[in-house]
Write an enzyme that holds these catalytic residues in place. Structure first.
Site, PDB file in Angstrom:
ATOM      1  N   ARG A 276      32.145  57.873  54.945  1.00 26.54           N
ATOM      2  CA  ARG A 276      32.215  56.569  54.259  1.00 26.54           C
ATOM      3  C   ARG A 276      32.023  56.786  52.766  1.00 26.54           C
ATOM      4  NH1 ARG A 276      27.889  54.077  53.613  1.00 26.54           N
ATOM      5  NH2 ARG A 276      27.087  54.277  55.736  1.00 26.54           N
TER       6      ARG A 276
ATOM      7  N   TYR B 281      48.930  35.084  45.917  1.00 28.63           N
ATOM      8  CA  TYR B 281      49.141  35.504  47.298  1.00 28.63           C
ATOM      9  C   TYR B 281      48.194  34.687  48.197  1.00 28.63           C
ATOM     10  CZ  TYR B 281      48.683  38.507  51.405  1.00 28.63           C
ATOM     11  OH  TYR B 281      48.625  38.978  52.686  1.00 28.63           O
TER      12      TYR B 281
ATOM     13  N   ASP C 134      46.535  42.108  39.813  1.00 30.98           N
ATOM     14  CA  ASP C 134      47.060  42.550  41.102  1.00 30.98           C
ATOM     15  C   ASP C 134      48.467  43.076  40.829  1.00 30.98           C
ATOM     16  OD1 ASP C 134      48.336  42.739  43.572  1.00 30.98           O
ATOM     17  OD2 ASP C 134      47.278  41.026  44.437  1.00 30.98           O
TER      18      ASP C 134
ATOM     19  N   LYS D 143      52.125  47.859  50.518  1.00 27.30           N
ATOM     20  CA  LYS D 143      53.446  47.434  50.065  1.00 27.30           C
ATOM     21  C   LYS D 143      54.185  48.628  49.440  1.00 27.30           C
ATOM     22  CE  LYS D 143      51.629  43.622  51.533  1.00 27.30           C
ATOM     23  NZ  LYS D 143      50.986  42.640  50.673  1.00 27.30           N
TER      24      LYS D 143
HETATM   25  C1  LIG Z   1      49.752  41.862  50.707  1.00 27.63           C
HETATM   26  C2  LIG Z   1      49.148  41.470  49.420  1.00 27.63           C
HETATM   27  C3  LIG Z   1      47.748  41.457  49.260  1.00 27.63           C
HETATM   28  C4  LIG Z   1      46.790  41.736  50.393  1.00 27.63           C
HETATM   29  O1  LIG Z   1      46.824  43.041  50.805  1.00 27.63           O
HETATM   30  P1  LIG Z   1      46.523  43.540  52.333  1.00 27.63           P
HETATM   31  O2  LIG Z   1      46.802  44.984  52.270  1.00 27.63           O
HETATM   32  O3  LIG Z   1      47.438  42.770  53.215  1.00 27.63           O
HETATM   33  O4  LIG Z   1      45.092  43.197  52.592  1.00 27.63           O
HETATM   34  C5  LIG Z   1      47.254  41.145  48.009  1.00 27.63           C
HETATM   35  N1  LIG Z   1      48.062  40.843  46.980  1.00 27.63           N
HETATM   36  C6  LIG Z   1      49.402  40.820  47.098  1.00 27.63           C
HETATM   37  C7  LIG Z   1      50.252  40.475  45.912  1.00 27.63           C
HETATM   38  C8  LIG Z   1      49.987  41.136  48.325  1.00 27.63           C
HETATM   39  O5  LIG Z   1      51.317  41.098  48.444  1.00 27.63           O
END
Ligand SMILES: *Cc1c(COP(=O)(O)O)cnc(C)c1O
Length: 382
Positions: free
Chosen positions: A51, A104, A176, A201
């Site tokens: 961890r 999001y 983000d 992503k």
């Molecule tokens: C998918 C997404 C998230 C969340 O991420 P997870 O890996 O699904 O927890 C946050 N911000 C954006 C812009 C996203 O597309």
């Protein structure tokens, strides 16, 4: 790996020196929870428990920091775990945050249903409008949180301007960077303090792993994040870290192809009779086109558009595609189509973040562009 090396060289090599023991070119998956100590406290590589640290995760974290132009990277079990850790590590109950009014859906839910119970206050503001963001500041604002491009409307926030506004007001800017990826946009160099990612992503890029990341350039921010990363424990496992590293090696090549395909599709949609409006920052008609041109290398692989014949037509179209797969998520090599109002953004219905019901979102993959165009043509019914 040297900071002066180009993006792809760092993506392929940073944190990934050949294994000193065997020469293995790819970092092994260290599937171990603990490490033998040579006498009490005698750690061989600084590792004591997975961890707190694991060599496969370290390789990913080193690579993430390098490609985002930061000093420290942290790999998480998901994007939302990364976001939650940033909030707890850098804020306290009573603090105020400005978030995008088209964030999001999961990010909005985290602020609205989780962080609010913990005592955090937030205001959802249109982050394309600097005056509106400035008006949302209050005495307790310690953070401005932006996505750019936003999900699903592909709005563009001016990162440098928002960083300056945050810093004038004793706040930090979190970006983000999931939609752009570090290949297309470098928020830390533009003045942001923290970058977060859903590595699920574009960074992972193959729709086969869920993960998150935080990158900072400042040790003062890195220290509480490192502490909470270990204390809250939402860390990336070694296999997930390895898959994500594998994806990152081809990020630049994939992103260029995502952009090529998306540009062709955006042009096609913009000229189609059944399409009312196309949201793609690469189109000169997009209100954020100039800001995107200033801060992004290219315009990305995400497109949203409004179906001229309304919600039912938009929903039906999503079921008619054959190459585009109907599904949530984005950023993988395969093209995806979805209806945000009923799928990814159903949780924001009725809130300030509600999206148009005739909106269709595309995550344009890297298949042959002719096949993608033909599929959309048939699904739109002409
Ligand atoms: C998918 C997404 C998230 C969340 O991420 P997870 O890996 O699904 O927890 C946050 N911000 C954006 C812009 C996203 O597309």
């Amino acid at each position: 790996m040297h900071e002066a090396h180009g993006f792809s060289t760092r993506a392929i090599h940073a944190g990934q020196e050949p294994d000193p023991l065997t020469g293995a070119v790819v970092p092994p998956i260290y599937a171990t929870s603990t490490y033998k100590q040579d006498g009490v406290g005698g750690l061989r590589g600084g590792y004591e428990y997975s961890r707190s640290g694991n060599p496969t995760r370290t390789a990913l974290e080193t690579c993430l920091a390098s490609i985002e132009g930061g000093a420290r990277g942290f790999a998480f079990a998901s994007g939302l775990a990364a976001e939650d850790t940033v909030l707890r590590a850098l804020l306290k109950p009573g603090d105020h945050v400005i978030i995008p009014n088209d964030a999001y859906g999961g990010t909005f839910r985290l602020f609205d249903k989780v962080a609010a119970r913990w005592g955090l206050r937030y205001t959802a503001a249109p982050i394309t409008d600097l005056d509106a963001v400035a008006q949302s500041l209050d005495q307790g604002t310690r953070m401005i949180w932006v996505e750019t491009p936003t999900n699903p409307l592909l709005n563009i926030a001016d990162i440098a301007e928002l960083a300056a506004l945050a810093h004038q007001n004793d706040a930090i800017l979190v970006v983000d960077n999931t939609f752009a990826s570090p290949y297309l946009q470098q928020p830390l160099a533009l003045g942001a303090d923290v970058v977060v990612h859903s590595t699920t992503k574009y960074l992972g890029g193959h729709s086969d792993v869920v993960g998150g990341a935080v990158v900072v350039d400042d040790e003062v921010l890195a220290e509480p994040i490192a502490f909470h990363h270990n204390s809250m424990g939402a860390v990336a496992g070694p296999f997930d870290a390895w898959l994500t590293l594998r994806g990152i090696k081809t990020l630049a090549a994939r992103m260029d192809r995502h952009c090529d395909n998306a540009e062709a599709i955006a042009e096609f949609l913009a000229g189609h009779d059944a399409v009312a409006e196309v949201r793609y920052p690469g189109l000169s008609t997009h209100p954020g086109h100039d800001v995107a041109g200033k801060q992004m290398k290219r315009y990305g692989g995400m497109i949203s558009f409004r179906h001229k014949h309304g919600e039912e037509a938009a929903v039906e179209m999503c079921s008619r595609t054959e190459v585009f797969t109907l599904g949530e998520s984005l950023g993988g090599v395969e093209s995806l189509i979805e209806h945000p109002g009923r799928m990814t953004h159903a949780s924001v219905a009725g809130s300030a973040l509600e999206v148009p019901s005739d909106l269709v979102r595309l995550s344009v993959g890297i298949e042959d562009p002719g096949d993608l165009l033909a599929d959309l043509r048939q699904a739109l019914g002409s």
